[in-house]
Scaffold this motif. Sequence first.
Motif, short mmCIF file in Angstrom:
data_model
loop_
_atom_site.label_atom_id
_atom_site.label_comp_id
_atom_site.label_asym_id
_atom_site.label_seq_id
_atom_site.Cartn_x
_atom_site.Cartn_y
_atom_site.Cartn_z
N GLN A 18 37.67 48.89 33.93
CA GLN A 18 38.99 49.22 34.46
C GLN A 18 39.24 48.42 35.74
OE1 GLN A 18 39.05 53.55 34.75
NE2 GLN A 18 40.13 53.62 32.80
N VAL A 19 40.45 47.87 35.84
CA VAL A 19 40.78 47.01 36.97
C VAL A 19 42.17 47.32 37.51
CG1 VAL A 19 39.34 45.11 36.12
CG2 VAL A 19 41.76 45.22 35.45
N TYR A 20 42.37 47.01 38.79
CA TYR A 20 43.69 46.96 39.39
C TYR A 20 44.16 45.51 39.29
CZ TYR A 20 42.30 51.43 41.46
OH TYR A 20 41.88 52.72 41.64
N LEU A 21 45.46 45.32 39.20
CA LEU A 21 45.98 43.96 39.17
C LEU A 21 45.85 43.36 40.57
CD1 LEU A 21 49.17 44.44 36.96
CD2 LEU A 21 46.80 44.00 36.27
N GLY A 22 45.36 42.12 40.63
CA GLY A 22 45.10 41.48 41.90
C GLY A 22 46.34 40.87 42.53
N PRO A 23 46.21 40.41 43.78
CA PRO A 23 47.36 39.87 44.52
C PRO A 23 48.03 38.67 43.86
CG PRO A 23 45.53 40.33 46.00
CD PRO A 23 45.01 40.48 44.61
N GLU A 24 47.24 37.86 43.13
CA GLU A 24 47.81 36.66 42.52
C GLU A 24 48.06 36.81 41.02
OE1 GLU A 24 46.86 36.16 46.18
OE2 GLU A 24 45.04 36.15 44.95
N TYR A 25 47.87 38.01 40.51
CA TYR A 25 48.05 38.24 39.07
C TYR A 25 49.46 37.86 38.61
CZ TYR A 25 48.35 40.75 34.62
OH TYR A 25 48.54 41.07 33.29
N HIS A 26 50.47 38.15 39.43
CA HIS A 26 51.86 37.92 39.03
C HIS A 26 52.19 36.44 38.84
CE1 HIS A 26 51.95 37.30 43.39
NE2 HIS A 26 53.03 36.57 43.19
N ARG A 27 51.30 35.55 39.30
CA ARG A 27 51.54 34.11 39.14
C ARG A 27 51.17 33.61 37.75
NH1 ARG A 27 49.43 31.28 44.77
NH2 ARG A 27 50.38 32.77 46.24
N LEU A 28 50.50 34.45 36.96
CA LEU A 28 50.09 34.06 35.62
C LEU A 28 51.29 34.09 34.67
CD1 LEU A 28 46.84 36.20 35.43
CD2 LEU A 28 46.89 33.70 35.44
#
Length: 298
Positions: A184-194
Amino acid sequence: MIEVIKPGIYSTIQDKGRLGYAHLGIPPSGAIDGISYHLANAVLGNDDNDAVIEITFGGAEFKFHIHTAISLTGGDYTATINGQKIPMNQLIPVEENDVLQFGQRRSGVRTYLGILGGINTKQVLGSRSYYPSITADFRIKKGDFIETGTPLNEVSKISSKSTSALENPVCQHDVSAGSTVELQVYLGPEYHRLSSSEIKKLNLEMTIGRNDRMGYILQETVAHKITPIHTSSALPGTVQLTPAGQLIILMNDGQVTGGYPRIFQLTDYSKDLLSQCAQGQKIKFTAINKYTINSIVK
């Protein structure tokens, strides 16, 4: 005292970790499987920050020069005392001159050897956790004598009838090579750039490659067009995506800053679970934010 007859593949002394020094570039270190570490102390009634021995892939052998009690948590390597198999997650009385050995692997990667009263090695920056360039030693060696902190007034309370035992939720999971471990993970700070296509690739099963206390590298790569970021903070459990598409999951001895995009952050529990997975193990990321990975793609 505990005498190291065989140190095993990689064994270290660890406690909660060296917290508060990331601004100096010093990682926290500490037990990589926090649940098993805390359990090892809880079974013995130790202080929550008492140091233990973290044994990676078994192969270790210890001789006790003191009457005490121990506990074994985490990975199960068919441990024996004087040739007699002993249980996991339970208080075990130990006599002077007893020999503890680790044998065939049954489950997990890292075993935690707790000692009644903890371990009394030197503290550096508030922690006994081994780390290269910070502590004099970075792993235990054959012939080492490890000082224990068994309280003299507690020795008389140890008996062969002691059966204190607790369950270990980490090792109740199936971490065999034939299963897929969900992290299980939280979305990281740069995830939205994908992009959507890049995110879909992250929703597939992946395979653990080379790994150690610094980090886990996954065998599969994810091609992407994210540009490197300014050097930013990173934590144990941070999932970085390199320019070549390699996924690196930082662990307790990993760097505290980096310029690779941070796409996920493992929960503490998932980091502990990952630490008991070996090379070749299949894993899959599952987001626990408001939106799942799949819903974001849609």
